[in-house]
Design a protein around this motif. Structure first.
Motif, PDB file in Angstrom:
ATOM      1  N   ASP A   7       0.819  -1.211   0.000  1.00 45.91           N
ATOM      2  CA  ASP A   7       0.000   0.000   0.000  1.00 45.91           C
ATOM      3  C   ASP A   7       0.853   1.260   0.000  1.00 45.91           C
ATOM      4  OD1 ASP A   7      -2.314  -1.497  -0.039  1.00 45.91           O
ATOM      5  OD2 ASP A   7      -2.677  -1.324   2.121  1.00 45.91           O
ATOM      6  N   VAL A   8       1.943   1.246   0.733  1.00 46.32           N
ATOM      7  CA  VAL A   8       2.849   2.402   0.751  1.00 46.32           C
ATOM      8  C   VAL A   8       3.439   2.606  -0.636  1.00 46.32           C
ATOM      9  CG1 VAL A   8       5.030   3.292   1.666  1.00 46.32           C
ATOM     10  CG2 VAL A   8       3.373   2.205   3.211  1.00 46.32           C
ATOM     11  N   MET A   9       3.872   1.524  -1.270  1.00 40.52           N
ATOM     12  CA  MET A   9       4.466   1.634  -2.603  1.00 40.52           C
ATOM     13  C   MET A   9       3.446   2.159  -3.614  1.00 40.52           C
ATOM     14  SD  MET A   9       7.532   1.062  -2.075  1.00 40.52           S
ATOM     15  CE  MET A   9       8.147   1.107  -3.736  1.00 40.52           C
ATOM     16  N   LYS A  10       2.182   1.753  -3.493  1.00 40.72           N
ATOM     17  CA  LYS A  10       1.140   2.276  -4.382  1.00 40.72           C
ATOM     18  C   LYS A  10       0.962   3.774  -4.166  1.00 40.72           C
ATOM     19  CE  LYS A  10      -1.630  -1.920  -4.700  1.00 40.72           C
ATOM     20  NZ  LYS A  10      -2.873  -2.582  -4.246  1.00 40.72           N
ATOM     21  N   ARG A  11       0.937   4.180  -2.901  1.00 37.15           N
ATOM     22  CA  ARG A  11       0.704   5.584  -2.568  1.00 37.15           C
ATOM     23  C   ARG A  11       1.835   6.483  -3.087  1.00 37.15           C
ATOM     24  NH1 ARG A  11      -0.622   7.005   3.544  1.00 37.15           N
ATOM     25  NH2 ARG A  11      -2.416   5.736   2.995  1.00 37.15           N
ATOM     26  N   PHE A  12       3.048   5.994  -3.022  1.00 35.80           N
ATOM     27  CA  PHE A  12       4.195   6.805  -3.393  1.00 35.80           C
ATOM     28  C   PHE A  12       4.817   6.390  -4.730  1.00 35.80           C
ATOM     29  CE2 PHE A  12       3.812   7.194   1.208  1.00 35.80           C
ATOM     30  CZ  PHE A  12       3.812   8.576   1.319  1.00 35.80           C
ATOM     31  N   SER A  13       4.074   5.698  -5.542  1.00 37.96           N
ATOM     32  CA  SER A  13       4.605   5.196  -6.817  1.00 37.96           C
ATOM     33  C   SER A  13       5.038   6.316  -7.760  1.00 37.96           C
ATOM     34  CB  SER A  13       3.583   4.294  -7.506  1.00 37.96           C
ATOM     35  OG  SER A  13       2.431   5.042  -7.843  1.00 37.96           O
ATOM     36  N   LYS A  14       4.436   7.476  -7.619  1.00 39.67           N
ATOM     37  CA  LYS A  14       4.816   8.560  -8.534  1.00 39.67           C
ATOM     38  C   LYS A  14       6.248   9.043  -8.286  1.00 39.67           C
ATOM     39  CE  LYS A  14       2.429  12.002  -5.720  1.00 39.67           C
ATOM     40  NZ  LYS A  14       1.330  12.953  -5.717  1.00 39.67           N
ATOM     41  N   TRP A  15       6.799   8.776  -7.110  1.00 38.88           N
ATOM     42  CA  TRP A  15       8.173   9.158  -6.817  1.00 38.88           C
ATOM     43  C   TRP A  15       9.144   7.999  -6.993  1.00 38.88           C
ATOM     44  CZ3 TRP A  15       4.579  10.939  -2.925  1.00 38.88           C
ATOM     45  CH2 TRP A  15       4.287  12.282  -3.047  1.00 38.88           C
ATOM     46  N   HIS A  16       8.627   6.827  -7.194  1.00 34.96           N
ATOM     47  CA  HIS A  16       9.469   5.632  -7.279  1.00 34.96           C
ATOM     48  C   HIS A  16       9.884   5.331  -8.693  1.00 34.96           C
ATOM     49  CE1 HIS A  16      10.400   1.281  -7.119  1.00 34.96           C
ATOM     50  NE2 HIS A  16      11.038   1.663  -6.044  1.00 34.96           N
TER      51      HIS A  16
END
Length: 75
Positions: free
Chosen positions: A66-75
């Protein structure tokens, strides 16, 4: 061979060691193994870790996915 049998076998071999330098090296290994990274933390760091563990046990956390989904735009 289980852990207890391995320990017993190691003790038997240790008794046979006659070279003091080998014993010194074994002592260093055993002492190094006893120093846990957790012991080097400050009390506040240990408390923060405990808070996190308590929260996780209560289910109060966000999964890595869930964290990776939330911050995917920076990843």
């Amino acid at each position: 061979m289980n852990l207890e049998a391995r320990k017993y076998q190691f003790i038997q071999e240790l008794v046979k060691v006659e070279d003091e330098s080998i014993l010194e090296k074994l002592e260093l290994v055993l002492k190094a193994n006893q120093n846990d990274w957790f012991d080097k933390l400050s009390e506040s760091e240990k408390n923060e870790i405990q808070i996190g563990l308590d929260q996780a046990e209560k289910g109060e956390f966000i999964s890595h996915e869930d964290v990776m989904k939330r911050f995917s735009k920076w990843h």
